[in-house]
Motif scaffolding. Sequence first.
Motif, PDB file in Angstrom:
ATOM      1  N   GLN A  23      -2.192   3.729   7.905  1.00  0.00           N
ATOM      2  CA  GLN A  23      -2.041   2.665   8.916  1.00  0.00           C
ATOM      3  C   GLN A  23      -0.597   2.212   9.017  1.00  0.00           C
ATOM      4  OE1 GLN A  23      -4.628  -0.682   8.527  1.00  0.00           O
ATOM      5  NE2 GLN A  23      -6.446   0.520   9.012  1.00  0.00           N
ATOM      6  N   VAL A  24       0.065   2.101   7.866  1.00  0.00           N
ATOM      7  CA  VAL A  24       1.487   1.710   7.862  1.00  0.00           C
ATOM      8  C   VAL A  24       2.315   2.793   8.565  1.00  0.00           C
ATOM      9  CG1 VAL A  24       3.474   1.164   6.390  1.00  0.00           C
ATOM     10  CG2 VAL A  24       1.189   0.399   5.717  1.00  0.00           C
ATOM     11  N   ALA A  25       2.021   4.052   8.228  1.00  0.00           N
ATOM     12  CA  ALA A  25       2.774   5.161   8.826  1.00  0.00           C
ATOM     13  C   ALA A  25       2.578   5.192  10.345  1.00  0.00           C
ATOM     14  CB  ALA A  25       2.314   6.478   8.200  1.00  0.00           C
ATOM     15  N   GLN A  26       1.354   4.957  10.796  1.00  0.00           N
ATOM     16  CA  GLN A  26       1.097   4.978  12.244  1.00  0.00           C
ATOM     17  C   GLN A  26       1.837   3.832  12.940  1.00  0.00           C
ATOM     18  OE1 GLN A  26      -3.148   5.424  11.478  1.00  0.00           O
ATOM     19  NE2 GLN A  26      -3.220   6.948  13.091  1.00  0.00           N
ATOM     20  N   HIS A  27       1.873   2.694  12.275  1.00  0.00           N
ATOM     21  CA  HIS A  27       2.622   1.569  12.838  1.00  0.00           C
ATOM     22  C   HIS A  27       4.097   1.964  13.009  1.00  0.00           C
ATOM     23  CE1 HIS A  27       3.796  -2.674  13.363  1.00  0.00           C
ATOM     24  NE2 HIS A  27       4.883  -2.296  12.709  1.00  0.00           N
ATOM     25  N   ASN A  28       4.664   2.609  11.974  1.00  0.00           N
ATOM     26  CA  ASN A  28       6.080   3.001  12.051  1.00  0.00           C
ATOM     27  C   ASN A  28       6.308   4.073  13.119  1.00  0.00           C
ATOM     28  OD1 ASN A  28       7.323   1.285  10.125  1.00  0.00           O
ATOM     29  ND2 ASN A  28       6.394   2.476   8.470  1.00  0.00           N
ATOM     30  N   ASN A  84      11.453  18.225  19.618  1.00  0.00           N
ATOM     31  CA  ASN A  84      10.350  19.115  20.011  1.00  0.00           C
ATOM     32  C   ASN A  84       9.436  19.492  18.834  1.00  0.00           C
ATOM     33  OD1 ASN A  84      11.890  20.900  18.619  1.00  0.00           O
ATOM     34  ND2 ASN A  84      12.141  22.390  20.281  1.00  0.00           N
ATOM     35  N   ALA A  85       9.661  18.884  17.671  1.00  0.00           N
ATOM     36  CA  ALA A  85       8.803  19.211  16.518  1.00  0.00           C
ATOM     37  C   ALA A  85       7.419  18.592  16.690  1.00  0.00           C
ATOM     38  CB  ALA A  85       9.435  18.701  15.228  1.00  0.00           C
ATOM     39  N   ARG A  86       6.386  19.349  16.237  1.00  0.00           N
ATOM     40  CA  ARG A  86       5.015  18.805  16.190  1.00  0.00           C
ATOM     41  C   ARG A  86       4.696  18.598  14.713  1.00  0.00           C
ATOM     42  NH1 ARG A  86       3.750  23.687  19.902  1.00  0.00           N
ATOM     43  NH2 ARG A  86       4.017  24.702  17.896  1.00  0.00           N
ATOM     44  N   LEU A  87       4.046  17.501  14.427  1.00  0.00           N
ATOM     45  CA  LEU A  87       3.871  17.187  12.999  1.00  0.00           C
ATOM     46  C   LEU A  87       2.439  16.845  12.622  1.00  0.00           C
ATOM     47  CD1 LEU A  87       6.863  15.708  13.952  1.00  0.00           C
ATOM     48  CD2 LEU A  87       6.993  15.771  11.480  1.00  0.00           C
ATOM     49  N   LEU A  88       2.100  17.216  11.374  1.00  0.00           N
ATOM     50  CA  LEU A  88       0.890  16.721  10.725  1.00  0.00           C
ATOM     51  C   LEU A  88       1.373  15.835   9.588  1.00  0.00           C
ATOM     52  CD1 LEU A  88      -1.153  20.006  10.014  1.00  0.00           C
ATOM     53  CD2 LEU A  88      -1.479  18.429  11.932  1.00  0.00           C
ATOM     54  N   ALA A  89       0.790  14.657   9.446  1.00  0.00           N
ATOM     55  CA  ALA A  89       1.155  13.782   8.326  1.00  0.00           C
ATOM     56  C   ALA A  89      -0.135  13.384   7.629  1.00  0.00           C
ATOM     57  CB  ALA A  89       1.901  12.558   8.819  1.00  0.00           C
ATOM     58  N   THR A  90      -0.240  13.723   6.348  1.00  0.00           N
ATOM     59  CA  THR A  90      -1.489  13.442   5.628  1.00  0.00           C
ATOM     60  C   THR A  90      -1.268  12.421   4.516  1.00  0.00           C
ATOM     61  OG1 THR A  90      -1.305  15.032   3.785  1.00  0.00           O
ATOM     62  CG2 THR A  90      -2.026  15.900   5.907  1.00  0.00           C
ATOM     63  N   ASP A  91      -2.327  11.725   4.184  1.00  0.00           N
ATOM     64  CA  ASP A  91      -2.311  10.888   2.983  1.00  0.00           C
ATOM     65  C   ASP A  91      -3.759  10.653   2.571  1.00  0.00           C
ATOM     66  OD1 ASP A  91       0.213   9.003   1.768  1.00  0.00           O
ATOM     67  OD2 ASP A  91      -1.811   8.567   1.042  1.00  0.00           O
ATOM     68  N   ILE A  92      -3.955  10.507   1.282  1.00  0.00           N
ATOM     69  CA  ILE A  92      -5.308  10.236   0.781  1.00  0.00           C
ATOM     70  C   ILE A  92      -5.642   8.753   0.943  1.00  0.00           C
ATOM     71  CG2 ILE A  92      -4.765   9.713  -1.652  1.00  0.00           C
ATOM     72  CD1 ILE A  92      -7.024  11.851  -2.288  1.00  0.00           C
ATOM     73  N   SER A  93      -4.618   7.937   1.207  1.00  0.00           N
ATOM     74  CA  SER A  93      -4.809   6.487   1.341  1.00  0.00           C
ATOM     75  C   SER A  93      -4.859   6.079   2.819  1.00  0.00           C
ATOM     76  CB  SER A  93      -3.650   5.759   0.638  1.00  0.00           C
ATOM     77  OG  SER A  93      -3.498   4.467   1.165  1.00  0.00           O
ATOM     78  N   PRO A  94      -6.042   5.665   3.316  1.00  0.00           N
ATOM     79  CA  PRO A  94      -6.120   5.212   4.709  1.00  0.00           C
ATOM     80  C   PRO A  94      -5.196   4.020   4.977  1.00  0.00           C
ATOM     81  CG  PRO A  94      -8.317   5.563   3.793  1.00  0.00           C
ATOM     82  CD  PRO A  94      -7.352   5.673   2.649  1.00  0.00           C
ATOM     83  N   ALA A  95      -5.006   3.157   3.960  1.00  0.00           N
ATOM     84  CA  ALA A  95      -4.133   1.987   4.168  1.00  0.00           C
ATOM     85  C   ALA A  95      -2.683   2.436   4.382  1.00  0.00           C
ATOM     86  CB  ALA A  95      -4.230   1.050   2.968  1.00  0.00           C
ATOM     87  N   ALA A  96      -2.260   3.459   3.645  1.00  0.00           N
ATOM     88  CA  ALA A  96      -0.898   3.975   3.840  1.00  0.00           C
ATOM     89  C   ALA A  96      -0.767   4.576   5.234  1.00  0.00           C
ATOM     90  CB  ALA A  96      -0.574   5.021   2.767  1.00  0.00           C
ATOM     91  N   VAL A 140       3.113  16.008   3.597  1.00  0.00           N
ATOM     92  CA  VAL A 140       1.920  15.781   2.773  1.00  0.00           C
ATOM     93  C   VAL A 140       2.168  14.595   1.842  1.00  0.00           C
ATOM     94  CG1 VAL A 140       0.379  16.816   1.056  1.00  0.00           C
ATOM     95  CG2 VAL A 140       1.322  18.220   2.895  1.00  0.00           C
ATOM     96  N   GLY A 141       1.297  13.579   1.920  1.00  0.00           N
ATOM     97  CA  GLY A 141       1.514  12.340   1.173  1.00  0.00           C
ATOM     98  C   GLY A 141       2.565  11.507   1.893  1.00  0.00           C
ATOM     99  N   THR A 142       2.264  11.207   3.153  1.00  0.00           N
ATOM    100  CA  THR A 142       3.294  10.621   4.035  1.00  0.00           C
ATOM    101  C   THR A 142       3.645   9.173   3.681  1.00  0.00           C
ATOM    102  OG1 THR A 142       3.963  10.520   6.361  1.00  0.00           O
ATOM    103  CG2 THR A 142       1.720   9.779   5.865  1.00  0.00           C
ATOM    104  N   GLY A 143       2.732   8.430   3.034  1.00  0.00           N
ATOM    105  CA  GLY A 143       3.039   7.037   2.668  1.00  0.00           C
ATOM    106  C   GLY A 143       3.387   6.228   3.899  1.00  0.00           C
ATOM    107  N   SER A 144       4.577   5.622   3.912  1.00  0.00           N
ATOM    108  CA  SER A 144       5.003   4.816   5.061  1.00  0.00           C
ATOM    109  C   SER A 144       5.411   5.688   6.250  1.00  0.00           C
ATOM    110  CB  SER A 144       6.173   3.919   4.662  1.00  0.00           C
ATOM    111  OG  SER A 144       7.252   4.726   4.217  1.00  0.00           O
ATOM    112  N   GLY A 145       5.408   7.001   6.059  1.00  0.00           N
ATOM    113  CA  GLY A 145       5.710   7.911   7.170  1.00  0.00           C
ATOM    114  C   GLY A 145       7.177   8.284   7.279  1.00  0.00           C
ATOM    115  N   ASP A 172       0.816  -1.220   0.000  1.00  0.00           N
ATOM    116  CA  ASP A 172       0.000   0.000   0.000  1.00  0.00           C
ATOM    117  C   ASP A 172       0.845   1.264   0.000  1.00  0.00           C
ATOM    118  OD1 ASP A 172      -2.650  -1.095   0.138  1.00  0.00           O
ATOM    119  OD2 ASP A 172      -2.149  -1.750   2.181  1.00  0.00           O
ATOM    120  N   VAL A 173       2.156   1.119   0.198  1.00  0.00           N
ATOM    121  CA  VAL A 173       2.991   2.332   0.279  1.00  0.00           C
ATOM    122  C   VAL A 173       4.155   2.252  -0.696  1.00  0.00           C
ATOM    123  CG1 VAL A 173       2.406   2.757   2.702  1.00  0.00           C
ATOM    124  CG2 VAL A 173       4.474   1.445   2.174  1.00  0.00           C
TER     125      VAL A 173
END
Length: 295
Positions: A161-166, A147-159, A130-135, A99-100
């Motif tokens: 999930q992989v990024a959150q796992h990582n 100390n960085a705060r991040l937003l990570a976006t992707d149009i693919s919910p399956a991707a 933007v378009g984080t894929g595997s993160g 998926d990534v």
Amino acid sequence: MPLLTIHGPPSTFMPSLLSDLTARLAPLTDTPALDASVLIAHILDKSRTWILAHPELTLSAGQQAQLEESTRRLERGEPLPYVLGHWEFFGMDFNITPDVLIPRPETELLVEKAIAWLQKFKVPRTVADVGTGSGIIAITIAVNIPNARLLATDISPAALQVAQHNARKYHVLDRIEFIACNLLPDPSKIANPETKIDLLCANLPYIPTETLHNLPVYRREPTLALDGGADGLDLFRKLLRLAPAWMAPNSLILLEIESTLGAQTLHLARSTFPHAEICLHKDLSGLDRLLEIGL
Ligand SMILES: C[S@@+](CC[C@H](N)C(=O)[O-])C[C@H]1O[C@@H](n2cnc3c(N)ncnc32)[C@H](O)[C@@H]1O
């Protein structure tokens, strides 16, 4: 073709095992010996150097079956990183699925620039990937800039999930807000709707559709991660249209680009941000690879 009976029982010892597998992978890859050692190391859960230093090693029946199954997947055209289920990027090990996108070494240039820029600030910065894929971009930044705060976006919910796992694996899940959306979210859908972005990073799909259809990578990695539309710039145009509303004063945008599209992306960036400092950076092969927009 059974892998381990080509030369009878002695082929179960490491040097023969490696040379048999190398011969079998030779029609599939430019680096058969490397891929053979990576695959066997993965199955033994050891490093490549460790297996090369242990010629007396043999595989158990279960490991032999696993090796045979993995080799068949490669012969059916699956890329090695998907067979392994993980891949190295920026010295870290990321889980990946079909998926990534498979992490590419060229993307390390973007991450290096991002980290070097963020290191200049003592106060926490907000970063978007933007378009984080595997993160890989968000997570390497989060690990290196605590100390960085991040937003990570992707149009693919399956991707996502992989990024959150990582992110969980690298203990940075609490600092990255993952959002399923088209490029940038509706501000009302994120934890702090007032968020402004100090650093916007993106490695968006950038291969022109027709070019993609003639590449070996087509249908082997997600089209959603590769197809940049007719001229490769569809998502750049959209993102640059959305970006001004999001960017903080004195912020930075880093966009990985297709190496033949340097002039077009420069032109696009200059027409969106006429007063910005804009430049292109080359990758280690000397190809245009990164667009930097300093606001
Ligand atoms: C080239 S891949 C890069 C993945 C990862 N950032 C990396 O560098 O390996 C592009 C990613 O953008 C995502 N993507 C494609 N279109 C998108 C869109 N309109 N909005 C958000 N993400 C998108 C794809 O799902 C894919 O994960």
